[in-house]
Design a protein around this motif. Structure first.
Motif, mmCIF file in Angstrom:
data_model
loop_
_atom_site.group_PDB
_atom_site.id
_atom_site.type_symbol
_atom_site.label_atom_id
_atom_site.label_comp_id
_atom_site.label_asym_id
_atom_site.label_seq_id
_atom_site.Cartn_x
_atom_site.Cartn_y
_atom_site.Cartn_z
ATOM 1 N N LEU A 50 0.842 -1.190 0.000
ATOM 2 C CA LEU A 50 0.000 0.000 0.000
ATOM 3 C C LEU A 50 0.880 1.243 0.000
ATOM 4 O O LEU A 50 1.917 1.288 0.669
ATOM 5 N N LYS A 51 0.463 2.261 -0.744
ATOM 6 C CA LYS A 51 1.230 3.511 -0.792
ATOM 7 C C LYS A 51 1.166 4.235 0.545
ATOM 8 O O LYS A 51 2.115 4.880 0.959
ATOM 9 N N ASP A 52 0.012 4.131 1.213
ATOM 10 C CA ASP A 52 -0.167 4.782 2.509
ATOM 11 C C ASP A 52 -0.581 3.734 3.545
ATOM 12 O O ASP A 52 -1.767 3.501 3.751
ATOM 13 N N PRO A 53 0.380 3.079 4.202
ATOM 14 C CA PRO A 53 0.025 2.039 5.174
ATOM 15 C C PRO A 53 -0.675 2.570 6.420
ATOM 16 O O PRO A 53 -1.307 1.814 7.146
ATOM 17 N N SER A 54 -0.604 3.885 6.662
ATOM 18 C CA SER A 54 -1.236 4.430 7.863
ATOM 19 C C SER A 54 -2.753 4.288 7.822
ATOM 20 O O SER A 54 -3.388 4.097 8.857
ATOM 21 N N SER A 55 -3.358 4.342 6.638
ATOM 22 C CA SER A 55 -4.811 4.171 6.554
ATOM 23 C C SER A 55 -5.210 2.745 6.928
ATOM 24 O O SER A 55 -6.220 2.525 7.600
ATOM 25 N N TYR A 56 -4.418 1.769 6.508
ATOM 26 C CA TYR A 56 -4.673 0.368 6.874
ATOM 27 C C TYR A 56 -4.510 0.180 8.380
ATOM 28 O O TYR A 56 -5.349 -0.443 9.027
ATOM 29 N N ARG A 57 -3.451 0.734 8.920
ATOM 30 C CA ARG A 57 -3.199 0.590 10.357
ATOM 31 C C ARG A 57 -4.293 1.240 11.189
ATOM 32 O O ARG A 57 -4.717 0.696 12.209
ATOM 33 N N ARG A 58 -4.770 2.394 10.747
ATOM 34 C CA ARG A 58 -5.856 3.085 11.458
ATOM 35 C C ARG A 58 -7.139 2.256 11.388
ATOM 36 O O ARG A 58 -7.844 2.092 12.385
ATOM 37 N N LEU A 59 -7.421 1.692 10.203
ATOM 38 C CA LEU A 59 -8.630 0.881 10.022
ATOM 39 C C LEU A 59 -8.581 -0.372 10.879
ATOM 40 O O LEU A 59 -9.526 -0.686 11.605
ATOM 41 N N VAL A 60 -7.472 -1.101 10.829
ATOM 42 C CA VAL A 60 -7.360 -2.334 11.615
ATOM 43 C C VAL A 60 -7.350 -2.016 13.110
ATOM 44 O O VAL A 60 -7.937 -2.753 13.904
ATOM 45 N N GLY A 61 -6.741 -0.910 13.497
ATOM 46 C CA GLY A 61 -6.785 -0.500 14.904
ATOM 47 C C GLY A 61 -8.210 -0.251 15.379
ATOM 48 O O GLY A 61 -8.589 -0.651 16.473
ATOM 49 N N GLY A 62 -9.011 0.387 14.529
ATOM 50 C CA GLY A 62 -10.422 0.590 14.856
ATOM 51 C C GLY A 62 -11.181 -0.720 14.935
ATOM 52 O O GLY A 62 -12.040 -0.908 15.808
ATOM 53 N N LEU A 63 -10.856 -1.647 14.050
ATOM 54 C CA LEU A 63 -11.509 -2.958 14.077
ATOM 55 C C LEU A 63 -11.127 -3.741 15.330
ATOM 56 O O LEU A 63 -11.954 -4.459 15.900
#
Length: 127
Positions: A50-63
């Motif tokens: 992913l170009k921006d891994p922070s969006s994935y990390r934020r999403l999984v953190g919320g999950l």
């Protein structure tokens, strides 16, 4: 967390948080699915990063936070959290599928009955 109390018992949910995470993920208009993860999916360290891994990390953190009142997504979120260091496109697609699953019933939560004998009962479908 939202807590509702009545004579029947206590209901705990995270409806507002689910709706917020659906909005952030752009899934408010998405078609809901019945299962949080496709069956027999194998994730690996292959695929485009992913170009921006922070969006994935934020999403999984919320999950991860949602697993408190949504134990049905715990396994799927656990699998996705193993790839936080280098998320790839298939991992993000699987996380978005969990959002579409949550859209099916955002007000789901835990109910603790006041008429309970305090015995622990669980069900597991090993298939």
């Amino acid at each position: 967390m939202e807590v509702s109390r009545s004579k029947k018992g206590i209901f705990i949910s995270q409806r507002k948080f689910v709706l917020g995470i659906l909005k952030d993920g752009g899934c408010l208009g998405a078609k809901p699915v019945n299962f949080p993860m496709e069956q027999n999916v194998k994730f690996s360290d292959e695929g485009d990063l992913l170009k921006d891994p922070s969006s994935y990390r934020r999403l999984v953190g919320g999950l991860i936070y949602l697993t408190v009142t949504h134990p049905d997504i715990t396994y799927s979120v656990h699998i996705l959290s193993r790839f936080m260091h280098a998320p790839r496109k298939p991992h993000m697609e699987a996380a978005m599928r969990i959002l579409r699953y949550l859209k099916n019933n955002p007000g789901q939560g835990l109910f603790f009955s006041s008429q309970n004998d305090l015995s622990l009962r669980a069900f597991c479908d090993s298939d």
